[in-house]
Each structure stands twice: as C-alpha cells, then as structure tokens.
Write a protein that holds these residues in place. Sequence first.
Motif, mmCIF file in Angstrom:
data_model
loop_
_atom_site.group_PDB
_atom_site.id
_atom_site.type_symbol
_atom_site.label_atom_id
_atom_site.label_comp_id
_atom_site.label_asym_id
_atom_site.label_seq_id
_atom_site.Cartn_x
_atom_site.Cartn_y
_atom_site.Cartn_z
ATOM 1 N N ILE A 1 48.173 32.782 -122.860
ATOM 2 C CA ILE A 1 48.683 31.565 -123.131
ATOM 3 C C ILE A 1 50.084 31.843 -123.940
ATOM 4 C CG2 ILE A 1 48.654 29.510 -124.031
ATOM 5 C CD1 ILE A 1 45.858 29.134 -123.366
ATOM 6 N N TYR B 1 41.976 25.394 -125.495
ATOM 7 C CA TYR B 1 41.902 26.239 -124.553
ATOM 8 C C TYR B 1 40.559 26.704 -124.238
ATOM 9 C CZ TYR B 1 42.239 29.371 -128.581
ATOM 10 O OH TYR B 1 42.347 30.077 -129.658
ATOM 11 N N LYS C 1 42.951 23.074 -118.945
ATOM 12 C CA LYS C 1 44.020 23.926 -118.745
ATOM 13 C C LYS C 1 45.033 23.509 -117.785
ATOM 14 C CE LYS C 1 41.146 27.940 -119.812
ATOM 15 N NZ LYS C 1 40.346 29.197 -119.133
#
Length: 412
Positions: free
Chosen positions: A57, A108, A138
């Motif tokens: 990420i 997350y 997500k």
Amino acid sequence: MIAGVPGPEAVAALPMVGLADWLDGHSARMVDDLAALVRIESPSGDLAALDACLGAIMNWLEGLLGPADTAERHSDAEFGTVVVLDYAATGGAGFVSDTRPVVLLAHYDTVWGVGTLADRPWRESRGRAQAPGGFDMKGGLVQAVWGLAAARRLGIALPTVRIVLTPDEEIGSPFSRPWIERACASARAVLVAESAANGALKTARSGVGLFRVQIDGIASHSGLEPEAGASAIDEAARVVLELHAASNPDARTSVNAGIISGGTRPNVVAAHAVLDVDVRVTSAAEAARIDAVFESLVPRDPRARIAVSGGWNRPVMERTASVAAMFALAAALGERLGEHLEEVAVGGASDGNFAAALGLPVLDGLGAVGGGAHSADEWVDLSAMPVRAALLAGIVATFATPAGSDTEMKYG
C-alpha cells in the motif's frame, strides 16, 4: 454552513463530470490496483501478512500521490502498524491554507485468513469481482486514493488531507483507537472509506458493547447434597433472561448473550459460569440504560457472586447536525454526477464511531459498492468505482478554502 461543513452551494464550481470522466478513463488501472491488494491477504492479527500488505500500500500510495509531507508509524507486536500520512493543501494563490486536515480513515486488515484466495480467488464477471476483503474494505481505499490523485492531476484545489491506515478494525481497533482519536482531534471533517450499504452512505452507526459476566457459585454433589451448592449455571440462566429482556427493538437496542460456558460434570453443582455478551445501541441514552442493567445484576442465591467486565468497544455514531450536513453535501455532489444518493443507519460499527464521538462532522460508507461483507459471496461493483472515487474527491475538495471567503474570515 453547519459546524464548518460547506453547504451544497459549494459544489457549483467543481468540475465533477470532468473528474468522473478522468477516473473512468483510468478505471482499468483502478481495478488492477484493487486486484493486486486483494491478492495480498491481510487477516487481522497476522503480522507478516499485514506488514506485506502495508508495504504494498505504501509503495502504491507514493506512486499515485507522491511522498507524504509528513508520515508517522505506530507499531504493536500483537496488532500491527498504524500509519498517518499528511498531504499539504494545494490550490495556489487563490486559496488560503488551512492546515487542519480532512481525515480519511481506512483499514487494511480483513476477516479472511491466509489461504482463502486459494479457494476463492479474485474473479471478474459482468462488471463485478469476487474479492475477499475487496468490499470490506480495500475497494474503498483504492477509490479514495485514486479520487485524490485525479483531483491533483486536474489541478483541483484540495485542503490538507490526512490518511490514516489501520491494521485492526475488524477486531475492534484495540491498538488503533487512540491513534485514530489523536489523528482526528483537529480534523475539519472525517471521511470513512468503509463500504456502502446497498449503495447508501452511512450517517448513523450503532455503538457496540462487549461485556463478560463471570459468575462464581459453590460446588457440591448434585445428588447427595445439592442444597450445599450454589449453581453458577442457574444464576447464568437467570442473567441471560434478564439481559435479553433489556433488548428494545423499537430503540434498535439488541443484547445478545452469544457464548455461555460453565460447570465441570453433570453430577456437580456448577461453581463457575461465564457469559460473553454483545450489545448494540443507537443512542447514548440507551448505552446508559444498558450500563444500569449490568450494574443491577444480583444473584438469586446470596452465596453466589456476579462480576461484570468489558465495556463499550465503540461509541454510538449518531446522526448529528454536522453528520446530516455532510450527507447533504455528498448528495449535492451526487446530483452533479447523475447519482441519487441515499443515507442509512446501520447496526455495525466502524472507526468512524470514534471520530463521531469527538463531535466531528463524519460521513461513512464512502467506499466500495457491492455486498457480502464477511461472507463467502463478498463482491465489488467495479463499474461504480470511478463515480464513487469522484464523489469522495469532490467532498474533500469542497473543504479547500477560497481566498476572501467567509471561511477564511472565520478561520484565517
């Protein structure tokens, strides 16, 4: 303007159609990014998996938005890492710089263990994707970041934006909560990229209480000398009835003793019993009433003892005037995008509850459109991603302060 939230008139100057068109032109990349993140499984509590997902990420974020102006990392050996990223306001000489951020909350972690994708891999069909962890949440993170990236590419002024990434939302945010509250303390508004509810935005969420009732009795032989004992199971059964009677469907209050354990053998009067209780409420008044119910529990047999532990895992997110103003703003932006948005109150909680309890303007459900959260049928509507990304970016952009505006005079 209510509680610092721009009114619906603030959307008139924003190029919403152009923003949505730009994102639609990049929709294939958005879908690819979501697929890549879904394929990095990140169950709560699995530090290696969480770290791998967070690393991906962070690299992806920097690729789309560039390096953050400031970054904080807070790590825990049990729960993982919270990251707080600040991106300075943009807009040039025509805008003033209000350093108070608009905060974007995103977790997350997912409920899916490593290996889930072996049985249920990412699969696209007819504009949908089977995506464990994609709907929750997500997909919302991908939409939010792409929305901000689009606004930057198109030169749309943005306020200071703070992105908060958390690793433990699915288990109640035990580590993240204080960092979320600290990150939101100075916020102008808080946007939560959790999934939409059948397309609707979330303007109220239940508060969640997790309580444990421990009952100690006295063991004895159930056939030879039952009167010498004090049954903890008997007390537990009475407590369950009392707690369940405290549910109030009209007030949307539910009390559920979901787990009960106790005793050792059928021929022994139980000396111990434990209840684990889930409570959902939609107002602070109901939370106080339920607190009073737990405090009033007393054993029928004076030789037994009842002890209550636990408490409110997440406070109530009520539909305050500032939350209603946030929805009105989003609805006006939706109209510009050809979308009729609806709002809903939901029984589940999110990290947005913490921000709402601070008295901040909060809007939840700005993430993916789809369904099946926490189920084997979890899916994401891929066709909705560009418009929802534009919606979130538009909300953020309305908080950019034009020079000479009333907001500048108030806060400048």
